[in-house]
Design a protein around this motif. Structure first.
Motif, mmCIF file in Angstrom:
data_model
loop_
_atom_site.group_PDB
_atom_site.id
_atom_site.type_symbol
_atom_site.label_atom_id
_atom_site.label_comp_id
_atom_site.label_asym_id
_atom_site.label_seq_id
_atom_site.Cartn_x
_atom_site.Cartn_y
_atom_site.Cartn_z
ATOM 1 N N LYS A 1 27.592 -32.035 -71.553
ATOM 2 C CA LYS A 1 27.510 -30.590 -71.308
ATOM 3 C C LYS A 1 28.706 -29.906 -71.940
ATOM 4 O O LYS A 1 29.740 -30.528 -72.184
ATOM 5 C CB LYS A 1 27.439 -30.288 -69.820
ATOM 6 N N GLU B 1 17.244 -27.752 -64.531
ATOM 7 C CA GLU B 1 16.277 -26.667 -64.747
ATOM 8 C C GLU B 1 17.082 -25.404 -65.057
ATOM 9 O O GLU B 1 18.123 -25.162 -64.464
ATOM 10 C CB GLU B 1 15.444 -26.428 -63.481
ATOM 11 N N GLY B 2 16.617 -24.610 -65.998
ATOM 12 C CA GLY B 2 17.250 -23.331 -66.287
ATOM 13 C C GLY B 2 18.599 -23.436 -66.978
ATOM 14 O O GLY B 2 19.402 -22.503 -66.909
ATOM 15 N N ASP B 3 18.872 -24.576 -67.632
ATOM 16 C CA ASP B 3 20.138 -24.727 -68.349
ATOM 17 C C ASP B 3 19.924 -25.640 -69.557
ATOM 18 O O ASP B 3 18.805 -26.085 -69.804
ATOM 19 C CB ASP B 3 21.215 -25.303 -67.431
ATOM 20 N N CYS B 4 20.976 -25.924 -70.286
ATOM 21 C CA CYS B 4 20.900 -26.737 -71.504
ATOM 22 C C CYS B 4 21.833 -27.931 -71.388
ATOM 23 O O CYS B 4 22.832 -27.873 -70.686
ATOM 24 C CB CYS B 4 21.301 -25.901 -72.719
ATOM 25 N N SER C 1 16.967 -27.791 -73.856
ATOM 26 C CA SER C 1 17.153 -26.354 -73.738
ATOM 27 C C SER C 1 15.970 -25.808 -72.943
ATOM 28 O O SER C 1 14.946 -25.450 -73.517
ATOM 29 C CB SER C 1 17.213 -25.744 -75.144
ATOM 30 N N ASP C 2 16.108 -25.782 -71.637
ATOM 31 C CA ASP C 2 15.012 -25.374 -70.760
ATOM 32 C C ASP C 2 14.497 -23.985 -71.140
ATOM 33 O O ASP C 2 15.281 -23.083 -71.445
ATOM 34 C CB ASP C 2 15.492 -25.370 -69.305
ATOM 35 N N ASN D 1 13.489 -21.721 -69.361
ATOM 36 C CA ASN D 1 13.949 -20.698 -68.434
ATOM 37 C C ASN D 1 15.457 -20.460 -68.482
ATOM 38 O O ASN D 1 15.984 -19.697 -67.692
ATOM 39 C CB ASN D 1 13.536 -21.070 -67.010
ATOM 40 N N ALA D 2 16.147 -21.133 -69.405
ATOM 41 C CA ALA D 2 17.596 -20.934 -69.528
ATOM 42 C C ALA D 2 17.879 -19.567 -70.148
ATOM 43 O O ALA D 2 17.109 -19.081 -70.974
ATOM 44 C CB ALA D 2 18.205 -22.036 -70.391
ATOM 45 N N PRO E 1 23.432 -19.447 -73.189
ATOM 46 C CA PRO E 1 23.619 -20.902 -73.243
ATOM 47 C C PRO E 1 22.756 -21.554 -74.330
ATOM 48 O O PRO E 1 23.211 -22.476 -75.009
ATOM 49 C CB PRO E 1 23.197 -21.398 -71.862
ATOM 50 N N LYS E 2 21.551 -21.070 -74.524
ATOM 51 C CA LYS E 2 20.690 -21.635 -75.572
ATOM 52 C C LYS E 2 21.353 -21.488 -76.939
ATOM 53 O O LYS E 2 21.356 -22.429 -77.741
ATOM 54 C CB LYS E 2 19.324 -20.940 -75.592
#
Length: 116
Positions: free
Chosen positions: A19, A48-51, A77-78, A80-81, A85-86
């Motif tokens: 990360k 979920e919702g993050d990378c 790369s979720d 929903n992120a 962050p993507k």
């Protein structure tokens, strides 16, 4: 030996998840999977919702019928992120991959179904 080299040379880990630090300056190891840990255990560690980035040690069968291991780089790369962050993970991916010599394949996953 670095954690990645231990994985590559000694097959010590089944996966490593990386990360970007909160200050956005470094890429660090978030978690590792002990040899023999299941694929489900690996996917459950992807937030979920993050990378995240990950390297997965996968056993495959060659055309000649022998089994061998391959190291697979995964850019998680979720869907929903948030956009920031993507973008950060997309722009930092090549720097990490250059340090990880010996990667055989690369996959981009945006939902857990992409990893099956």
């Amino acid at each position: 030996l670095t954690v990645f080299e231990q994985m590559k040379l000694r097959s010590q880990y089944s996966y490593i998840i990386f990360k970007i630090t909160d200050d956005k300056k470094y890429i660090e190891i978030e978690t590792t999977g002990e040899k023999g840990e299941s694929f489900e255990s690996f996917t459950s560690k992807l937030p979920e919702g993050d990378c995240r980035y990950a390297v997965l040690d996968v056993e495959i069968q060659t055309k000649s019928g022998a089994t061998t291991n391959k190291l697979i780089f995964i850019a998680w790369s979720d869907d929903n992120a948030p956009v920031k962050p993507k973008m950060l993970y997309a722009s930092s991916k090549d720097a990490l991959k250059k340090m990880l010599t010996g990667i055989n394949e690369e996959f981009q996953a945006t939902e857990k179904g992409d990893l099956n």
